[in-house]
Design a protein around this motif. Structure first.
Motif, PDB file in Angstrom:
ATOM      1  N   CYS A 120       3.921  22.479  67.898  1.00 14.46           N
ATOM      2  CA  CYS A 120       3.918  23.345  66.716  1.00 14.46           C
ATOM      3  C   CYS A 120       3.593  22.546  65.454  1.00 14.46           C
ATOM      4  O   CYS A 120       2.800  22.985  64.608  1.00 14.46           O
ATOM      5  N   ALA A 121       4.208  21.377  65.332  1.00 10.89           N
ATOM      6  CA  ALA A 121       3.978  20.550  64.143  1.00 10.89           C
ATOM      7  C   ALA A 121       2.518  20.104  64.079  1.00 10.89           C
ATOM      8  O   ALA A 121       1.880  20.155  63.017  1.00 10.89           O
ATOM      9  N   ARG A 122       1.968  19.692  65.206  1.00 10.62           N
ATOM     10  CA  ARG A 122       0.583  19.214  65.232  1.00 10.62           C
ATOM     11  C   ARG A 122      -0.422  20.346  65.021  1.00 10.62           C
ATOM     12  O   ARG A 122      -1.547  20.100  64.575  1.00 10.62           O
ATOM     13  N   ALA A 123      -0.002  21.580  65.338  1.00 13.09           N
ATOM     14  CA  ALA A 123      -0.893  22.731  65.158  1.00 13.09           C
ATOM     15  C   ALA A 123      -0.676  23.410  63.809  1.00 13.09           C
ATOM     16  O   ALA A 123      -1.305  24.440  63.542  1.00 13.09           O
ATOM     17  N   GLY A 124       0.195  22.856  62.977  1.00 12.40           N
ATOM     18  CA  GLY A 124       0.409  23.435  61.651  1.00 12.40           C
ATOM     19  C   GLY A 124       1.066  24.800  61.667  1.00 12.40           C
ATOM     20  O   GLY A 124       0.813  25.638  60.790  1.00 12.40           O
TER      21      GLY A 124
ATOM     22  N   CYS B 276      13.052  21.466  63.361  1.00 18.60           N
ATOM     23  CA  CYS B 276      12.256  22.319  62.476  1.00 18.60           C
ATOM     24  C   CYS B 276      12.362  21.841  61.027  1.00 18.60           C
ATOM     25  O   CYS B 276      11.350  21.804  60.304  1.00 18.60           O
ATOM     26  N   LYS B 277      13.557  21.467  60.595  1.00 21.72           N
ATOM     27  CA  LYS B 277      13.726  20.947  59.236  1.00 21.72           C
ATOM     28  C   LYS B 277      12.923  19.665  59.055  1.00 21.72           C
ATOM     29  O   LYS B 277      12.276  19.460  58.022  1.00 21.72           O
ATOM     30  N   ARG B 278      12.962  18.820  60.054  1.00 20.38           N
ATOM     31  CA  ARG B 278      12.245  17.546  59.984  1.00 20.38           C
ATOM     32  C   ARG B 278      10.741  17.749  59.879  1.00 20.38           C
ATOM     33  O   ARG B 278      10.042  16.964  59.232  1.00 20.38           O
TER      34      ARG B 278
END
Length: 294
Positions: free
Chosen positions: A191-195, A264-266
């Protein structure tokens, strides 16, 4: 599949163009008897007049809003490639300057990247995808007839690159199967890498009721046949642990939800249910188009 002429399509801002699904996800709540299917779940009911009903409904609306699809049945089942009913409905949403949001597991949604981009440039479009496991091998066991997680990651990347916000459904988590810290880490990393803008998570578990429970248990026997250390099958372990509970929560639900929140916060990813739904449903205040009377 079989074709019907539906009487209505929006309830009140959401629609399901198809009724039934061929993705084969072993946990699907839409199989539950409470939804009163009168046909086999894989014998997909096609609301062939959905575009006409949608256009008639949008013509009557004096206030624009977000129009959603996919809450019950995926709008991008394989049949959509041929029938293009979802695409036609998106074209109508675009024409009347409404917003669009959809939930899918299919990479077929990329076919409509052009329309969704045009909608997002004028109003708002949100693409929602379900991710249950970071492991493609496990994914094919629990969601056998749809593209694997790695492909869904590519889809999320493509929409982010196009400037269209995305939301990931973190559900369901199947106790003793994918309810691990490692799996949560893997999905959040994707999710983080896909924005990804936000994650929807109702808790670490799933729901089981008459109709989908029987299908799920049969799939456990079929796909996870090995016995545990105490010599009981995974199905028997579910029955022993949860009985006939509707809510089937992971024994580690509290700790895993806390860990998900930290991750998620990170990574600056919004996490929630009501708060995320509210954000999805918000129609942009800076709508450059003057209100129209239909």
């Amino acid at each position: 599949m079989h074709f019907v002429n539906a009487k209505t399509i929006l309830t009140p801002h959401s629609m399901n163009i198809y009724r039934g699904c061929s993705h084969g996800c072993i946990y699907c709540d839409s199989r539950s008897k409470c939804y009163q299917f009168t046909h086999d779940f894989e014998d997909i009911e096609v609301k062939q007049n959905a575009p006409e009903l949608l256009e008639a409904a949008l013509k009557k609306k004096r206030k624009r809003c977000m129009i959603g699809t996919g809450s019950m049945c995926d709008p991008y089942i394989p049949l959509e490639k041929e029938l293009q009913l979802t695409r036609r409905c998106l074209e109508i949403i675009d024409h009347y300057n409404f917003g669009a949001t959809l939930i899918t597991k299919s990479d077929l949604v990329l076919r409509d990247l052009d329309i969704l981009t045009h909608i997002n440039q004028k109003t708002k479009a949100v693409v929602q995808m379900t991710l249950t496991t970071a492991d493609d091998t496990l994914c094919k066991k629990i969601e056998p007839n749809v593209c694997p997680t790695s492909r869904r990651f590519e889809v999320l990347q493509a929409f982010h690159k196009a400037g269209i916000p995305t939301v990931v459904w973190f559900s369901p988590f199947l106790p003793f199967i994918n309810d691990t810290k490692e799996n949560i880490e893997g999905i959040v990393d994707l999710c983080a890498r896909a924005g990804v803008h936000a994650i929807i998570c109702f808790g670490i578990g799933l729901t089981l009721r008459e109709g989908n429970r029987e299908y799920f248990y049969a799939a456990l026997d079929r796909n996870f046949p090995s016995l545990s250390a105490d010599q009981i099958s995974l199905k028997q372990r579910y029955i022993k642990t949860f009985g006939y509970n509707y809510m089937v929560n992971s024994p580690n639900s509290h700790a895993l939800m806390s860990y998900l929140s930290q991750l998620c916060k990170r990574n600056n990813i919004m996490l929630g249910t009501d708060s995320v739904f509210k954000w999805i449903e918000e129609f942009p205040d800076n709508d450059p188009l003057q209100p129209e009377l239909f």
